[in-house]
Design an enzyme around this catalytic site. Structure first.
Site, PDB file in Angstrom:
ATOM      1  CG  ASN A   9     -19.978  18.370 -22.141  1.00  0.00           C
ATOM      2  OD1 ASN A   9     -18.491  19.394 -22.020  1.00  0.00           O
ATOM      3  ND2 ASN A   9     -19.941  17.818 -21.846  1.00  0.00           N
ATOM      4  CD1 TRP A  10     -16.896  19.610 -28.676  1.00  0.00           C
ATOM      5  CD2 TRP A  10     -14.932  20.908 -29.097  1.00  0.00           C
ATOM      6  NE1 TRP A  10     -17.235  20.076 -30.300  1.00  0.00           N
ATOM      7  CE2 TRP A  10     -15.874  20.594 -30.092  1.00  0.00           C
ATOM      8  CE3 TRP A  10     -14.172  22.140 -29.722  1.00  0.00           C
ATOM      9  CZ2 TRP A  10     -15.499  21.540 -31.594  1.00  0.00           C
ATOM     10  CZ3 TRP A  10     -13.958  22.470 -30.626  1.00  0.00           C
ATOM     11  CH2 TRP A  10     -14.079  22.186 -31.531  1.00  0.00           C
ATOM     12  CE  LYS A  11     -18.151  14.568 -21.195  1.00  0.00           C
ATOM     13  NZ  LYS A  11     -18.997  13.044 -20.923  1.00  0.00           N
ATOM     14  CG  HIS A  95     -20.671  17.607 -16.828  1.00  0.00           C
ATOM     15  ND1 HIS A  95     -20.252  16.773 -16.919  1.00  0.00           N
ATOM     16  CD2 HIS A  95     -20.882  17.169 -18.612  1.00  0.00           C
ATOM     17  CE1 HIS A  95     -20.111  15.149 -17.655  1.00  0.00           C
ATOM     18  NE2 HIS A  95     -21.316  15.672 -18.508  1.00  0.00           N
ATOM     19  CD  GLU A  97     -17.505  13.625 -17.721  1.00  0.00           C
ATOM     20  OE1 GLU A  97     -16.935  14.799 -17.870  1.00  0.00           O
ATOM     21  OE2 GLU A  97     -17.827  12.515 -18.117  1.00  0.00           O
ATOM     22  CD  GLU A 169     -25.631  14.757 -19.634  1.00  0.00           C
ATOM     23  OE1 GLU A 169     -25.241  15.016 -20.877  1.00  0.00           O
ATOM     24  OE2 GLU A 169     -24.027  15.575 -18.275  1.00  0.00           O
ATOM     25  N   GLY A 175     -20.522   8.755 -21.550  1.00  0.00           N
ATOM     26  CA  GLY A 175     -18.934   8.111 -21.685  1.00  0.00           C
ATOM     27  C   GLY A 175     -18.829   6.710 -21.784  1.00  0.00           C
ATOM     28  CB  SER A 216     -23.599   6.498 -23.808  1.00  0.00           C
ATOM     29  OG  SER A 216     -22.255   5.922 -23.141  1.00  0.00           O
ATOM     30  N   GLY A 237     -21.342  14.068 -25.455  1.00  0.00           N
ATOM     31  CA  GLY A 237     -20.203  14.209 -25.358  1.00  0.00           C
ATOM     32  C   GLY A 237     -18.938  14.072 -26.331  1.00  0.00           C
ATOM     33  N   GLY A 238     -18.838  12.421 -25.621  1.00  0.00           N
ATOM     34  CA  GLY A 238     -17.895  11.891 -27.511  1.00  0.00           C
ATOM     35  C   GLY A 238     -17.915  11.869 -28.680  1.00  0.00           C
TER      36      GLY A 238
HETATM   37  P1  PGA Z   1     -20.540  11.266 -23.748  1.00  0.00           P
HETATM   38  O1  PGA Z   1     -21.477  12.537 -22.613  1.00  0.00           O
HETATM   39  O2  PGA Z   1     -21.865  11.197 -24.782  1.00  0.00           O
HETATM   40  O3  PGA Z   1     -19.668  10.266 -24.483  1.00  0.00           O
HETATM   41  O4  PGA Z   1     -21.302  10.148 -22.510  1.00  0.00           O
HETATM   42  C1  PGA Z   1     -21.805  13.212 -22.490  1.00  0.00           C
HETATM   43  C2  PGA Z   1     -21.643  14.617 -21.339  1.00  0.00           C
HETATM   44  O5  PGA Z   1     -21.344  14.058 -20.630  1.00  0.00           O
HETATM   45  O6  PGA Z   1     -22.276  15.511 -21.769  1.00  0.00           O
END
Ligand code: PGA
Length: 259
Positions: A9-11, A95, A97, A169, A175, A216, A237-238
């Protein structure tokens, strides 16, 4: 046997074609050589087509990060499943976010409509669920997560549910560098997610649906998550923005093969 699925997930990153394609060129061959798992890259809309083209000669699939539940109309700035069909195979829905930003497009009811629309267009939804810190500390994780599951899949057939992917999640883990423990994540997936699916759609579906952990995930902890019996992959994500994401996927597949 559920096939592992690792989704990046590049966001809101790598959204310019030059930077997205440079990254794709670095990872696509080593990533395509790792067999034994579905691999999905979810870039921003601005580079969805370019990334899809860059990955076209490989088995790596592309996904969107969101979509609207209507097919078309007066929805300025929105993207529909009809637009995504043919461009990508997966779509992340609900998601946290996005849910946190609030509004009518991210309610449980809206996410339920999105899941239906995505399936109707042959997109595979990656449905995100998870509790926040206060809920976790208050012992409300089970009630919250099983409620999100029940709502997201309400009105679907067992066959439709089996086509979906779920990402568990915990919001407090996203994050933050504070991942859930693999044992805790596995427990929520087994007792809150699969148990709810079993109640609504039968044990066979509950055992067939692939459930990822997200929050994470790193190259150092992925193997511990994948070693858990109810965790079938990760939404990353990250760590998916780094070139060693390929190593993360490699370790995931090795660990999944060990149980
Ligand atoms: P993260 O994000 O790996 O940076 O914690 C995961 C996500 O939000 O899908």
């Amino acid at each position: 046997m559920r096939r592992p699925i690792l989704a990046a997930n590049w966001k809101m990153n790598l959204g310019r074609a030059d930077e997205a394609l440079e990254f794709v060129r670095r990872i696509r061959f080593p990533l395509s050589e790792i067999e034994g798992a579905d691999r999905v890259v979810c870039p921003p809309f601005t580079v969805l087509a370019a990334v899809a083209e860059g990955l076209a000669p490989t088995p790596i699939a592309v996904g969107a990060q969101n979509m609207h539940f209507e097919d078309k109309g007066a929805h300025t700035g929105e993207i529909s499943a009809a637009m995504l069909a043919g461009l990508c195979r997966y779509v992340i829905l609900g998601h946290s976010e996005r849910r946190a930003a609030g509004g009518a497009l991210e309610t449980d009811a809206a996410i339920q409509r999105k899941v239906k629309t995505a399936l109707a267009r042959d997109l595979t939804p990656i449905v995100c669920v998870g509790e926040n810190l206060a809920q976790m500390e208050a012992g409300e994780t089970h009630a919250w997560v099983s409620g999100q599951i029940t709502s997201a899949f309400e009105g679907l057939s067992a066959v439709q549910v089996a086509r979906c992917v779920i990402a568990y999640e915990p919001i407090w883990a996203i994050g933050t560098g504070r991942a859930a423990t693999p044992v805790d994540a596995n427990r929520v997936i087994a007792l809150s997610i699969r148990a709810s699916l079993a109640e609504g759609f039968g044990e066979e579906v509950a055992q067939a649906v692939r459930v990822q952990y997200g929050g994470s995930v790193t190259v150092d902890n992925i193997a511990d998550f994948m070693a858990m019996p109810d965790i079938d992959g990760a939404l990353v994500g990250g760590a998916s923005l780094k070139p060693d994401y390929v190593d993360l996927v490699r370790r995931a597949v090795e660990a999944a093969g060990s149980h």
